[in-house]
Design a protein around this motif. Structure first.
Motif, mmCIF file in Angstrom:
data_model
loop_
_atom_site.group_PDB
_atom_site.id
_atom_site.type_symbol
_atom_site.label_atom_id
_atom_site.label_comp_id
_atom_site.label_asym_id
_atom_site.label_seq_id
_atom_site.Cartn_x
_atom_site.Cartn_y
_atom_site.Cartn_z
ATOM 1 N N LYS A 15 0.832 -1.207 0.000
ATOM 2 C CA LYS A 15 0.000 0.000 0.000
ATOM 3 C C LYS A 15 0.871 1.264 0.000
ATOM 4 C CE LYS A 15 -4.119 1.782 0.296
ATOM 5 N NZ LYS A 15 -5.041 1.703 -0.815
ATOM 6 N N LEU A 16 1.941 1.251 0.800
ATOM 7 C CA LEU A 16 2.851 2.395 0.831
ATOM 8 C C LEU A 16 3.493 2.642 -0.532
ATOM 9 C CD1 LEU A 16 4.663 1.833 4.243
ATOM 10 C CD2 LEU A 16 3.104 3.704 3.675
ATOM 11 N N LEU A 17 3.911 1.565 -1.183
ATOM 12 C CA LEU A 17 4.508 1.702 -2.509
ATOM 13 C C LEU A 17 3.489 2.197 -3.530
ATOM 14 C CD1 LEU A 17 6.746 -1.483 -2.628
ATOM 15 C CD2 LEU A 17 7.503 0.891 -2.418
ATOM 16 N N GLN A 18 2.276 1.666 -3.480
ATOM 17 C CA GLN A 18 1.234 2.068 -4.428
ATOM 18 C C GLN A 18 0.902 3.556 -4.308
ATOM 19 O OE1 GLN A 18 -0.174 0.397 -6.935
ATOM 20 N NE2 GLN A 18 1.039 -1.431 -6.505
ATOM 21 N N LEU A 19 1.010 4.097 -3.110
ATOM 22 C CA LEU A 19 0.723 5.520 -2.903
ATOM 23 C C LEU A 19 1.699 6.413 -3.658
ATOM 24 C CD1 LEU A 19 -0.097 5.578 0.913
ATOM 25 C CD2 LEU A 19 -1.696 5.956 -0.971
ATOM 26 N N HIS A 20 2.899 5.891 -3.965
ATOM 27 C CA HIS A 20 3.920 6.703 -4.619
ATOM 28 C C HIS A 20 4.121 6.382 -6.090
ATOM 29 C CE1 HIS A 20 4.985 8.720 -0.952
ATOM 30 N NE2 HIS A 20 5.019 7.551 -0.342
ATOM 31 N N PHE A 21 3.425 5.390 -6.603
ATOM 32 C CA PHE A 21 3.526 5.070 -8.027
ATOM 33 C C PHE A 21 2.673 6.044 -8.826
ATOM 34 C CE2 PHE A 21 4.294 0.359 -6.898
ATOM 35 C CZ PHE A 21 5.650 0.584 -6.798
ATOM 36 N N THR A 22 3.210 6.507 -9.949
ATOM 37 C CA THR A 22 2.439 7.404 -10.796
ATOM 38 C C THR A 22 1.493 6.625 -11.711
ATOM 39 O OG1 THR A 22 4.261 7.441 -12.389
ATOM 40 C CG2 THR A 22 4.189 9.213 -10.759
ATOM 41 N N SER A 24 -1.036 3.598 -11.985
ATOM 42 C CA SER A 24 -1.816 2.716 -11.110
ATOM 43 C C SER A 24 -1.718 1.248 -11.524
ATOM 44 C CB SER A 24 -3.276 3.147 -11.090
ATOM 45 O OG SER A 24 -3.831 3.042 -12.395
ATOM 46 N N THR A 26 1.086 -0.305 -12.072
ATOM 47 C CA THR A 26 2.372 -0.846 -11.619
ATOM 48 C C THR A 26 2.143 -1.906 -10.556
ATOM 49 O OG1 THR A 26 3.426 1.294 -12.041
ATOM 50 C CG2 THR A 26 4.606 -0.256 -10.610
#
Length: 79
Positions: A15-22, A24, A26
């Motif tokens: 979830k933390l990583l998904q918050l920073h991916f440009t 969606s 990924t």
């Protein structure tokens, strides 16, 4: 921390990583999640250790945010 069961859950790291991916779309593999969770665990433990050492250098009995703020710049450079 090996064998203690401590650390970050894979769903939290994901979830933390998904918050920073440009993008969606990924995706992060299981091995990458385990590696990132281990890195986060090491980072947090190292921050705690350095904060304790800083408090000891200041002859304080308790660690608070001031000690963390003092060690954080060098910690970030080291990682």
């Amino acid at each position: 921390m090996e064998g203690t069961g401590g650390g970050f859950r894979k769903d939290l790291v994901s979830k933390l990583l998904q918050l920073h991916f440009t993008d969606s779309k990924t995706k992060v593999g299981g091995d990458a999640l385990r590696l990132m969770a281990e890195l986060l665990t090491i980072f947090v433990v190292e921050a705690a250790i350095r904060s304790v050492r800083q408090a000891q250098a200041e002859d304080l009995a308790l660690v608070d945010m001031d000690q963390l703020e003092k060690v954080l710049p060098q910690l970030l450079l080291d990682f």
